[in-house]
Design a protein around this motif. Structure first.
Motif, PDB file in Angstrom:
ATOM      1  N   GLY A  16       0.790  -1.229   0.000  1.00 23.26           N
ATOM      2  CA  GLY A  16       0.000   0.000   0.000  1.00 23.26           C
ATOM      3  C   GLY A  16       0.818   1.272   0.000  1.00 23.26           C
ATOM      4  N   GLU A  69      -2.063   8.408  -1.557  1.00 28.21           N
ATOM      5  CA  GLU A  69      -2.281   7.027  -1.983  1.00 28.21           C
ATOM      6  C   GLU A  69      -1.796   6.007  -0.967  1.00 28.21           C
ATOM      7  OE1 GLU A  69      -0.417   6.652  -5.759  1.00 28.21           O
ATOM      8  OE2 GLU A  69      -1.792   8.036  -6.785  1.00 28.21           O
ATOM      9  N   ASP A  71      -1.695   3.554   1.828  1.00 27.14           N
ATOM     10  CA  ASP A  71      -2.711   2.818   2.583  1.00 27.14           C
ATOM     11  C   ASP A  71      -2.041   1.548   3.096  1.00 27.14           C
ATOM     12  OD1 ASP A  71      -5.035   1.802   3.675  1.00 27.14           O
ATOM     13  OD2 ASP A  71      -5.803   1.056   1.759  1.00 27.14           O
ATOM     14  N   GLN A  83      -0.615  -1.748   4.225  1.00 23.19           N
ATOM     15  CA  GLN A  83      -1.167  -3.092   4.313  1.00 23.19           C
ATOM     16  C   GLN A  83      -0.079  -4.035   4.823  1.00 23.19           C
ATOM     17  OE1 GLN A  83      -4.417  -3.764   3.557  1.00 23.19           O
ATOM     18  NE2 GLN A  83      -4.678  -1.566   3.168  1.00 23.19           N
TER      19      GLN A  83
END
Length: 565
Positions: free
Chosen positions: A380, A440, A442, A444
């Motif tokens: 991410g 952008e 994110d 993970q």
């Protein structure tokens, strides 16, 4: 001729000469760029200061509004990829763009300084200063970890000598000694051979200080209370019933904390261009987290608009551990930089084409770079590739890398920060800004913490390394069961693997296929808060090479040091 081309052809003086000739700002002025006044500093000379606890406490009350940029790399060669140089140079380049920023890097271990790699303060015109002090004793943080580690070891043996009230099983003492030097003769030792007055004999070992669990504890603790709690949880031995014995059981948590309290405070210095820099902590990336202290990151993100930090070795080691261990302490990246070199690309492509010096070898090495980029995207994180250009790289090679990355939609810039300082990283800085501000990111993680321990290891092996699966030796299976019995299977995993390959075999270049990761041992680093999984033949105590870097270091009669690099 472009500026990048001319820069690579310019002869760069030795690092130590550049550092010695650089203009230095008073450390109070450097701190002022971060909004800190003189009262926030405890100066260690004119160029180094530790932040006071009052200042740290005040800063930690602020929101962490800064953008975190994590610098990592493709699978490096033995010479490395230039992550520290890129980290420092990127900070300087952001400064040239008028962006408020700070740099955060690890403190160099004296083992590599005197061994193969040399110093770790950056290089060329992208260094942190004072270079000699940082590469040698600096503020004594690493010495403090060594002393604290060996206090624990001495207390274990003293307890055994004085009646063994904790019922320590001499065959299950898991806390050895530590030394901040490469010394292969100390990997396996026997202590207590001086008769009954000098303690009962047992087998022992030494690790380099950077591999000590206390170094990982120091770099993950956020305050003194957290430090004490982590120290108390460290498992040092097991009794004859198989139950763990901790530092808390030894009743020395206060003493160990006292040795590390000063070391926990971040060190503030500057780059060659005067950018504020935190140089703090130094765990190895093959046995621990491989990045500077979480506390330095927290402070930097509250004082500057951007904090540029790095993670050790390739992204399969340092960046994975940052995401799966460090970021769980509240410091998630907003963008990543993958450092690539022509040398590393050729190395990883050579086995398939047979000619390491050819452009075909370079292109055949692209899958290794792509693998790391794809991994970070899967985590991410926005990615920018920095081509760390060396003087030996020709234009056709650089153009080939740029064309490949453009075709894959990867933001890419040529970096010449070693030769030019911040000026050589301005294009990179602009791309990094765009990536970090894109929103952008994110994050993970590779696995959830509540997954079974063997599944966490399998997730990293298959998703990050590219293995087909994982094989656990019978001994490792017993370790898994024991860790579950201790209730520590909910911790993240810290896989110890060779940095020379995506696989557990250092001879396998590129992106190996059709292999299984072999785990031979697991043990809990309960204080640090992770479980270590040992693979391959990773050593926690390196040895000196036939011609160590120490042979090049001299001191003139006036005390001037030469030969550090």
């Amino acid at each position: 001729m472009s500026s990048h081309q001319s820069a690579t052809q310019r002869e760069v003086p030795p690092d130590i000469d550049i550092a010695r000739e650089a203009s230095r700002r008073p450390i109070e002025a450097v701190a002022g760029d971060l909004g800190l006044d003189a009262a926030a500093l405890e100066p260690r000379g004119d160029e180094v200061a530790k932040l006071t606890w009052d200042a740290i406490d005040r800063v930690m009350q602020r929101p962490a509004d800064g953008k975190l940029v994590l610098v990592t790399a493709m699978t490096p060669t033995r010479r490395g990829a230039g992550k520290t140089v890129t980290t420092v140079g990127l900070g300087q380049a952001l400064g040239q763009l008028g962006v408020s920023n700070a740099v955060a890097v690890r403190e160099p271990s004296q083992g590599p300084v005197f061994g193969i790699k040399g110093g770790a303060a950056g290089g060329g015109y992208s260094q942190v200063l004072p270079m000699e002090a940082i590469n040698l004793h600096f503020t004594g943080d690493i010495h403090a970890v060594t002393a604290a580690h060996n206090l624990v070891a001495a207390t274990v043996d003293a307890s055994r000598h004085h009646g063994n009230p904790l019922d320590v099983d001499p065959d299950r003492v898991v806390w050895g000694r530590a030394l901040d030097m490469n010394d292969r003769a100390l990997r396996e030792t026997v202590v207590g051979l001086g008769g009954s007055t000098n303690g009962p004999p047992r087998e022992d070992s030494f690790s380099i200080t950077a591999a000590s669990e206390l170094m990982a504890v120091l770099c993950l603790a956020t305050d003194i209370a957290d430090l004490k709690d982590r120290i108390g949880r460290i498992i040092v031995a097991y009794d004859t019933d198989g139950d763990p014995i901790t530092v808390a059981d030894l009743d020395i948590v206060g003493a160990v904390t006292a040795l590390l309290t000063d070391a926990l405070r971040p060190n503030l210095v500057q780059t060659i261009e005067g950018t504020p820099a935190f140089v703090h902590g130094g765990p190895f990336a093959n046995i621990a987290t491989g990045t500077n202290s979480v506390l330095a990151d927290h402070v930097g993100l509250r004082l500057a608009d951007y904090l540029v930090t790095e993670a050790g070795f390739g992204a399969d080691l340092g960046a994975e551990k940052f995401v799966d261990i460090v970021s769980r302490e509240g410091v998630a990246p907003d963008a990543t930089v993958v450092v690539a070199t022509v040398e590393a690309l050729k190395k990883h492509g050579a086995p398939s084409v047979g000619d390491e010096d050819s452009i075909e070898a370079l292109r055949a090495g692209f899958p290794n770079l792509d693998h790391h980029v794809d991994n970070l995207r899967a985590m991410g994180l926005p990615v920018v590739v920095a081509i760390n250009r060396f003087p030996s790289d020709d234009d056709a090679e650089i153009d080939a890398v740029l064309e490949h990355c453009e075709a894959r939609g990867v933001l890419t810039a040529v970096s010449t920060v070693y030769q030019q300082g911040g000026e050589g990283g301005v294009e990179l800085a602009r791309l990094v800004q765009a990536a970090a501000e894109s929103g952008e990111a994110d994050l993970q993680p590779t696995y959830p913490l509540d997954a079974p321990l063997d599944e966490k290891i399998r997730a990293v092996a298959t998703q990050v390394y590219g293995a087909d699966g994982v094989e656990f030796t019978p001994s490792a299976r017993k370790d898994l069961a024991r860790i579950e019995e201790l209730g520590l299977d909910d911790l993240p995993v810290c896989i110890s693997k060779t940095p020379a390959s995506l696989s557990d075999d250092p001879a396998r270049a590129g992106v190996p296929h059709g292999w299984d990761l072999t785990v031979r041992e697991l043990y809990p680093s309960a204080g640090a808060g992770f479980v270590v999984a040992l693979t391959g033949d990773v050593l926690t105590m390196p040895g000196l090479p036939a011609e160590p870097a120490a042979c090049d270091i001299e001191v003139d009669d006036d005390g001037t040091i030469s030969g550090l690099f």
